[in-house]
Design a protein around this motif. Structure first.
Motif, PDB file in Angstrom:
ATOM      1  N   ILE A  44      62.405 164.700 -38.240  1.00 23.69           N
ATOM      2  CA  ILE A  44      62.367 163.239 -38.209  1.00 23.69           C
ATOM      3  C   ILE A  44      62.768 162.706 -39.577  1.00 23.69           C
ATOM      4  O   ILE A  44      62.258 163.164 -40.602  1.00 23.69           O
ATOM      5  CB  ILE A  44      60.967 162.733 -37.832  1.00 23.69           C
ATOM      6  N   ILE A  45      63.677 161.757 -39.580  1.00 30.34           N
ATOM      7  CA  ILE A  45      64.103 161.112 -40.823  1.00 30.34           C
ATOM      8  C   ILE A  45      63.832 159.620 -40.714  1.00 30.34           C
ATOM      9  O   ILE A  45      64.325 158.958 -39.784  1.00 30.34           O
ATOM     10  CB  ILE A  45      65.593 161.374 -41.111  1.00 30.34           C
ATOM     11  N   VAL A  46      63.041 159.100 -41.629  1.00 27.29           N
ATOM     12  CA  VAL A  46      62.722 157.674 -41.678  1.00 27.29           C
ATOM     13  C   VAL A  46      63.631 157.019 -42.707  1.00 27.29           C
ATOM     14  O   VAL A  46      63.682 157.448 -43.863  1.00 27.29           O
ATOM     15  CB  VAL A  46      61.239 157.447 -42.054  1.00 27.29           C
ATOM     16  N   ASP A  47      64.359 156.002 -42.295  1.00 26.10           N
ATOM     17  CA  ASP A  47      65.286 155.279 -43.164  1.00 26.10           C
ATOM     18  C   ASP A  47      64.786 153.838 -43.305  1.00 26.10           C
ATOM     19  O   ASP A  47      65.222 152.948 -42.573  1.00 26.10           O
ATOM     20  CB  ASP A  47      66.686 155.313 -42.562  1.00 26.10           C
ATOM     21  N   PRO A  48      63.856 153.591 -44.235  1.00 28.56           N
ATOM     22  CA  PRO A  48      63.273 152.253 -44.335  1.00 28.56           C
ATOM     23  C   PRO A  48      64.262 151.195 -44.768  1.00 28.56           C
ATOM     24  O   PRO A  48      64.109 150.017 -44.425  1.00 28.56           O
ATOM     25  CB  PRO A  48      62.141 152.435 -45.358  1.00 28.56           C
ATOM     26  N   VAL A  65      64.436 155.084 -37.503  1.00 24.68           N
ATOM     27  CA  VAL A  65      63.878 156.433 -37.494  1.00 24.68           C
ATOM     28  C   VAL A  65      64.825 157.293 -36.663  1.00 24.68           C
ATOM     29  O   VAL A  65      65.251 156.894 -35.573  1.00 24.68           O
ATOM     30  CB  VAL A  65      62.459 156.455 -36.881  1.00 24.68           C
ATOM     31  N   TYR A  66      65.175 158.463 -37.203  1.00 20.79           N
ATOM     32  CA  TYR A  66      66.068 159.379 -36.520  1.00 20.79           C
ATOM     33  C   TYR A  66      65.328 160.658 -36.144  1.00 20.79           C
ATOM     34  O   TYR A  66      64.533 161.182 -36.932  1.00 20.79           O
ATOM     35  CB  TYR A  66      67.243 159.773 -37.428  1.00 20.79           C
ATOM     36  N   ILE A  74      66.596 164.380 -35.293  1.00 18.43           N
ATOM     37  CA  ILE A  74      67.796 165.207 -35.290  1.00 18.43           C
ATOM     38  C   ILE A  74      67.851 166.003 -33.987  1.00 18.43           C
ATOM     39  O   ILE A  74      66.886 166.687 -33.618  1.00 18.43           O
ATOM     40  CB  ILE A  74      67.804 166.163 -36.507  1.00 18.43           C
ATOM     41  N   GLU A  75      68.986 165.901 -33.304  1.00 17.75           N
ATOM     42  CA  GLU A  75      69.161 166.592 -32.029  1.00 17.75           C
ATOM     43  C   GLU A  75      70.074 167.806 -32.146  1.00 17.75           C
ATOM     44  O   GLU A  75      70.115 168.632 -31.234  1.00 17.75           O
ATOM     45  CB  GLU A  75      69.733 165.630 -30.973  1.00 17.75           C
ATOM     46  N   GLY A  76      70.796 167.916 -33.251  1.00 20.55           N
ATOM     47  CA  GLY A  76      71.741 169.011 -33.428  1.00 20.55           C
ATOM     48  C   GLY A  76      73.158 168.598 -33.049  1.00 20.55           C
ATOM     49  O   GLY A  76      73.381 167.545 -32.448  1.00 20.55           O
ATOM     50  N   ASP A  77      74.117 169.418 -33.439  1.00 22.60           N
ATOM     51  CA  ASP A  77      75.531 169.155 -33.155  1.00 22.60           C
ATOM     52  C   ASP A  77      75.993 167.801 -33.678  1.00 22.60           C
ATOM     53  O   ASP A  77      76.844 167.140 -33.081  1.00 22.60           O
ATOM     54  CB  ASP A  77      75.808 169.247 -31.649  1.00 22.60           C
ATOM     55  N   GLY A  78      75.405 167.387 -34.783  1.00 21.77           N
ATOM     56  CA  GLY A  78      75.823 166.134 -35.405  1.00 21.77           C
ATOM     57  C   GLY A  78      75.298 164.888 -34.721  1.00 21.77           C
ATOM     58  O   GLY A  78      75.781 163.782 -35.004  1.00 21.77           O
ATOM     59  N   ASN A  79      74.315 165.033 -33.858  1.00 19.40           N
ATOM     60  CA  ASN A  79      73.753 163.891 -33.146  1.00 19.40           C
ATOM     61  C   ASN A  79      72.284 163.687 -33.490  1.00 19.40           C
ATOM     62  O   ASN A  79      71.587 164.616 -33.922  1.00 19.40           O
ATOM     63  CB  ASN A  79      73.873 164.098 -31.627  1.00 19.40           C
ATOM     64  N   ALA A  80      71.823 162.460 -33.279  1.00 20.08           N
ATOM     65  CA  ALA A  80      70.414 162.139 -33.467  1.00 20.08           C
ATOM     66  C   ALA A  80      70.038 161.018 -32.507  1.00 20.08           C
ATOM     67  O   ALA A  80      70.879 160.195 -32.127  1.00 20.08           O
ATOM     68  CB  ALA A  80      70.142 161.701 -34.899  1.00 20.08           C
ATOM     69  N   THR A  81      68.780 161.012 -32.111  1.00 16.97           N
ATOM     70  CA  THR A  81      68.233 159.854 -31.417  1.00 16.97           C
ATOM     71  C   THR A  81      67.790 158.868 -32.482  1.00 16.97           C
ATOM     72  O   THR A  81      67.041 159.225 -33.395  1.00 16.97           O
ATOM     73  CB  THR A  81      67.042 160.229 -30.525  1.00 16.97           C
ATOM     74  N   ARG A  82      68.248 157.627 -32.370  1.00 18.19           N
ATOM     75  CA  ARG A  82      67.912 156.607 -33.373  1.00 18.19           C
ATOM     76  C   ARG A  82      67.022 155.546 -32.734  1.00 18.19           C
ATOM     77  O   ARG A  82      67.303 155.040 -31.653  1.00 18.19           O
ATOM     78  CB  ARG A  82      69.180 155.960 -33.912  1.00 18.19           C
ATOM     79  N   LEU A 140      56.674 156.812 -26.929  1.00 19.16           N
ATOM     80  CA  LEU A 140      56.461 157.665 -25.758  1.00 19.16           C
ATOM     81  C   LEU A 140      57.614 158.654 -25.575  1.00 19.16           C
ATOM     82  O   LEU A 140      57.438 159.729 -24.990  1.00 19.16           O
ATOM     83  CB  LEU A 140      56.298 156.818 -24.500  1.00 19.16           C
ATOM     84  N   ASP A 141      58.795 158.297 -26.078  1.00 19.59           N
ATOM     85  CA  ASP A 141      59.939 159.204 -26.058  1.00 19.59           C
ATOM     86  C   ASP A 141      59.844 160.234 -27.174  1.00 19.59           C
ATOM     87  O   ASP A 141      60.084 161.425 -26.970  1.00 19.59           O
ATOM     88  CB  ASP A 141      61.233 158.398 -26.193  1.00 19.59           C
ATOM     89  N   LEU A 142      59.474 159.799 -28.360  1.00 25.75           N
ATOM     90  CA  LEU A 142      59.449 160.680 -29.533  1.00 25.75           C
ATOM     91  C   LEU A 142      58.248 161.627 -29.538  1.00 25.75           C
ATOM     92  O   LEU A 142      58.381 162.807 -29.880  1.00 25.75           O
ATOM     93  CB  LEU A 142      59.439 159.820 -30.803  1.00 25.75           C
ATOM     94  N   TYR A 143      57.100 161.125 -29.164  1.00 27.66           N
ATOM     95  CA  TYR A 143      55.838 161.852 -29.320  1.00 27.66           C
ATOM     96  C   TYR A 143      55.828 163.229 -28.660  1.00 27.66           C
ATOM     97  O   TYR A 143      55.489 164.228 -29.321  1.00 27.66           O
ATOM     98  CB  TYR A 143      54.704 160.977 -28.781  1.00 27.66           C
TER      99      TYR A 143
END
Length: 236
Positions: A100-104, A109-110, A112-120, A219-222
């Motif tokens: 998880i990367i937090v970009d304040p 909040v990202y 990392i999903e791999g292959d250069g993708n992330a859920t944002r 609920l998606d991230l947890y």
């Protein structure tokens, strides 16, 4: 402070100190202010997608969740800038999937999903003077956590004393439906990623350091974030 404090009244902290959530006033809004598929997977990532189409799809994504312990109402997506809707984005990172990367600075909040993708995910973050950056990990997780005001808050806001024994879980509880507690070297940092039902806070700096995601996003991230997950909080 108990493990379930969750929201720490750290008004005396300076920037760079370990953060907590915002100072909490005893009404619901100020208390709260105190699947991996995102909209990109729904075909909403293109620049040609109209705002109305984005909001229509977002209304489905952020619809009611009636089967929770405390049924969660739909989000009023008209109160959110569409750029903060959940989506899959390109995000080059050397971090392992799941990080998880937090970009304040950008209120994101990202995951990392791999292959250069992330859920944002769009987020609310710490206000000026309550910013913190560094590396941590998820040391504990909680569903519908109890919130206990720390003694510093009770001293500043005596009306919080009635919750000294813990505020029961529920829609009005400032921690919301899901909470991720961040640790460093075995110690709780007072920093959490929590769920909020106030869409108008997304994209703003309102807390004393913690990061809030819309309940449906939490609920998606947890469930995809086990204990020991690495969390990086970027400088603002």
């Amino acid at each position: 402070m108990t493990m379930d404090d969750g929201i720490a009244d750290v008004g005396a902290r300076k920037e760079g100190a370990l953060p907590g959530l915002q100072s909490v006033r005893l009404n619901r809004r100020s208390l709260l202010l105190g699947s991996a598929a995102g909209l990109g997977a729904l075909g909403l990532a293109g620049c040609s997608t109209s705002d109305s189409m984005m909001r229509a799809e977002a209304a489905k994504l952020y619809g009611p969740v009636p089967d929770e312990k405390f049924p969660i109402p739909a989000v009023d997506v008209s109160k959110i800038d569409p750029k903060y809707f959940r989506r899959i984005v390109r995000y080059d990172s050397k971090e392992a999937p799941g990080t998880i990367i937090v970009d304040p600075g950008n209120h994101y909040v990202y995951r990392i999903e791999g292959d250069g993708n992330a859920t944002r995910y769009g987020a609310n973050v710490g206000r000026s003077g309550f910013l913190w950056s560094g590396e941590a990990y998820v040391g504990r997780k909680a569903e519908w956590a109890i919130w206990t005001p720390p003694k510093e808050m009770i001293q500043r806001q005596p009306e919080a004393r009635k919750y000294a024994g813990g505020m029961p879980p529920g829609l009005d509880n400032p921690l919301g439906a899901r909470t991720l507690y961040l640790y460093q070297n075995g110690a709780y940092t007072l920093y959490t990623i929590y769920s909020t039902r106030d869409p108008e806070t997304i994209g703003t700096g309102v807390t004393s350091g913690c990061t809030g995601l819309l309940t449906q996003d939490m609920l998606d991230l947890y469930p995809r974030t086990p204990v020991k997950t690495k969390v990086i909080v970027l400088p603002a």
